[in-house]
Design a protein around this motif. Sequence first.
Motif, PDB file in Angstrom:
ATOM      1  N   GLU A  50      -4.824  -7.806  -5.290  1.00  0.00           N
ATOM      2  CA  GLU A  50      -5.849  -6.790  -5.014  1.00  0.00           C
ATOM      3  C   GLU A  50      -5.230  -5.535  -4.411  1.00  0.00           C
ATOM      4  OE1 GLU A  50      -8.823  -9.011  -2.782  1.00  0.00           O
ATOM      5  OE2 GLU A  50      -8.950 -10.349  -4.534  1.00  0.00           O
ATOM      6  N   THR A  51      -4.257  -5.727  -3.510  1.00  0.00           N
ATOM      7  CA  THR A  51      -3.614  -4.592  -2.845  1.00  0.00           C
ATOM      8  C   THR A  51      -2.794  -3.765  -3.832  1.00  0.00           C
ATOM      9  OG1 THR A  51      -3.474  -6.004  -0.893  1.00  0.00           O
ATOM     10  CG2 THR A  51      -2.254  -3.951  -0.806  1.00  0.00           C
ATOM     11  N   CYS A  52      -2.278  -4.417  -4.888  1.00  0.00           N
ATOM     12  CA  CYS A  52      -1.465  -3.702  -5.889  1.00  0.00           C
ATOM     13  C   CYS A  52      -2.295  -2.703  -6.691  1.00  0.00           C
ATOM     14  CB  CYS A  52      -0.819  -4.694  -6.861  1.00  0.00           C
ATOM     15  SG  CYS A  52       0.575  -5.569  -6.157  1.00  0.00           S
ATOM     16  N   GLY A  53      -3.601  -2.898  -6.761  1.00  0.00           N
ATOM     17  CA  GLY A  53      -4.436  -1.982  -7.551  1.00  0.00           C
ATOM     18  C   GLY A  53      -3.993  -1.986  -9.006  1.00  0.00           C
ATOM     19  N   ASP A  54      -3.647  -0.789  -9.523  1.00  0.00           N
ATOM     20  CA  ASP A  54      -3.232  -0.679 -10.929  1.00  0.00           C
ATOM     21  C   ASP A  54      -1.766  -1.027 -11.140  1.00  0.00           C
ATOM     22  OD1 ASP A  54      -5.750   0.073 -11.670  1.00  0.00           O
ATOM     23  OD2 ASP A  54      -5.351   2.229 -11.525  1.00  0.00           O
ATOM     24  N   ARG A  96       0.846  -1.215   0.000  1.00  0.00           N
ATOM     25  CA  ARG A  96       0.000   0.000   0.000  1.00  0.00           C
ATOM     26  C   ARG A  96       0.871   1.251   0.000  1.00  0.00           C
ATOM     27  NH1 ARG A  96      -2.527  -2.894   4.273  1.00  0.00           N
ATOM     28  NH2 ARG A  96      -4.096  -4.262   3.346  1.00  0.00           N
ATOM     29  N   MET A  97       1.923   1.227   0.843  1.00  0.00           N
ATOM     30  CA  MET A  97       2.816   2.382   0.969  1.00  0.00           C
ATOM     31  C   MET A  97       3.558   2.639  -0.353  1.00  0.00           C
ATOM     32  SD  MET A  97       5.759   2.834   3.856  1.00  0.00           S
ATOM     33  CE  MET A  97       7.275   2.288   3.119  1.00  0.00           C
ATOM     34  N   ALA A  98       4.035   1.564  -0.976  1.00  0.00           N
ATOM     35  CA  ALA A  98       4.791   1.700  -2.231  1.00  0.00           C
ATOM     36  C   ALA A  98       3.895   2.241  -3.346  1.00  0.00           C
ATOM     37  CB  ALA A  98       5.384   0.351  -2.631  1.00  0.00           C
ATOM     38  N   VAL A  99       2.658   1.725  -3.418  1.00  0.00           N
ATOM     39  CA  VAL A  99       1.723   2.198  -4.449  1.00  0.00           C
ATOM     40  C   VAL A  99       1.397   3.676  -4.216  1.00  0.00           C
ATOM     41  CG1 VAL A  99      -0.621   1.950  -5.379  1.00  0.00           C
ATOM     42  CG2 VAL A  99       0.750  -0.083  -4.935  1.00  0.00           C
ATOM     43  N   ALA A 100       1.196   4.034  -2.948  1.00  0.00           N
ATOM     44  CA  ALA A 100       0.904   5.436  -2.612  1.00  0.00           C
ATOM     45  C   ALA A 100       2.088   6.335  -2.948  1.00  0.00           C
ATOM     46  CB  ALA A 100       0.560   5.550  -1.129  1.00  0.00           C
ATOM     47  N   GLY A 101       3.315   5.794  -2.830  1.00  0.00           N
ATOM     48  CA  GLY A 101       4.518   6.584  -3.123  1.00  0.00           C
ATOM     49  C   GLY A 101       4.812   6.714  -4.601  1.00  0.00           C
ATOM     50  N   GLY A 102       4.054   6.006  -5.442  1.00  0.00           N
ATOM     51  CA  GLY A 102       4.234   6.143  -6.888  1.00  0.00           C
ATOM     52  C   GLY A 102       4.781   4.907  -7.586  1.00  0.00           C
ATOM     53  N   ALA A 103       4.862   3.765  -6.894  1.00  0.00           N
ATOM     54  CA  ALA A 103       5.381   2.556  -7.549  1.00  0.00           C
ATOM     55  C   ALA A 103       4.381   2.053  -8.594  1.00  0.00           C
ATOM     56  CB  ALA A 103       5.642   1.458  -6.519  1.00  0.00           C
ATOM     57  N   ALA A 104       4.902   1.747  -9.787  1.00  0.00           N
ATOM     58  CA  ALA A 104       4.046   1.232 -10.859  1.00  0.00           C
ATOM     59  C   ALA A 104       4.147  -0.280 -10.955  1.00  0.00           C
ATOM     60  CB  ALA A 104       4.454   1.856 -12.187  1.00  0.00           C
TER      61      ALA A 104
END
Length: 312
Positions: free
Chosen positions: A174-178, A138-146
């Motif tokens: 599911e947590t990875c989102g896009d 969640r933190m990585a995705v929020a920080g901009g990880a693709a």
Amino acid sequence: MSDRNPGMKLDLEWISKVRVNTQAVLKRAQHIQGQKIPKKQWQAAWLLKAVTCIDLTTLAGDDTPSNVHRLCLKAIQPVRYDLLKKMDMHNKGVTTAAVCVYPSRVADAFNSLKAANSSLPVASAGQTPLETRLQEVRMAVAGGAAEIDVVINRTLALTGQWEAMYDEIRQFRETCGDAHMKTILAIGELGTFTNVYKASLLAMMAGSDFIKTSTGKETVNATYPVAIVMVRAIRDYYLFTGHKVGFKPAGGIRTAQEALVWLTLIKEELGNDWLCPVLFRLGASSLLADIERQIYHHVTSQYPAYHELPMA
């Protein structure tokens, strides 16, 4: 990036039927390693292709914003501009495929690339218990990880708890989102080729966009026989579902020569469609330096002194 792999319902019958012929795999790996490697300008072209598939990685405990920044600049300009110019490749957008860092460094990498007007993706990798790991994702995705690298629970694979493993990977998906998900199989700890194939298949059923050999930090990392087993699973999954899943060998890939063998393996086993950063990555931190040395040699007919090539 390619179309997502939506995954499929867990097919335990398919998994239970898997048998891998070890001798055939070893023979095939030997054959691929014995192939002739391209020379001169053809070799240079293949090496530039390899550069575009590299996930330039730093996973050191003491990473700082400044060495992550330097890594990002190297990813944007992986080969010296003057060398690319002599090959008429300076305006062809030769960059590495992505920058890969721990979750706590994702925002640093994302900001460095953004400041340089680069659209290179940031990938994030971590190894912690499930709940913490989901939080890290969640933190990585929020920080901009693709792109997100997740590690399977080896115990579940070794003890044949396929349903539990499937559920765990689905949660990550599911947590990875896009963000695209690369699932690391830690192949050195799976025991047999049959287990490697089963884990590969299961990771794809659970919706992985890529399957990856190892974190690069285990004692056994990417080997050609294991890769053959994994890419055959990718091929079978594609024939069954129509979805292409990517492949990433990681750990211990250090020389330009090895990079050429990896490209040959992919071309022979999966075909040209897979020879692009969307479906093939090389996980490496020191490989780029050797490739740049070989390109320098191709252009100037001599090898550079160590200090002549900017480090990552």
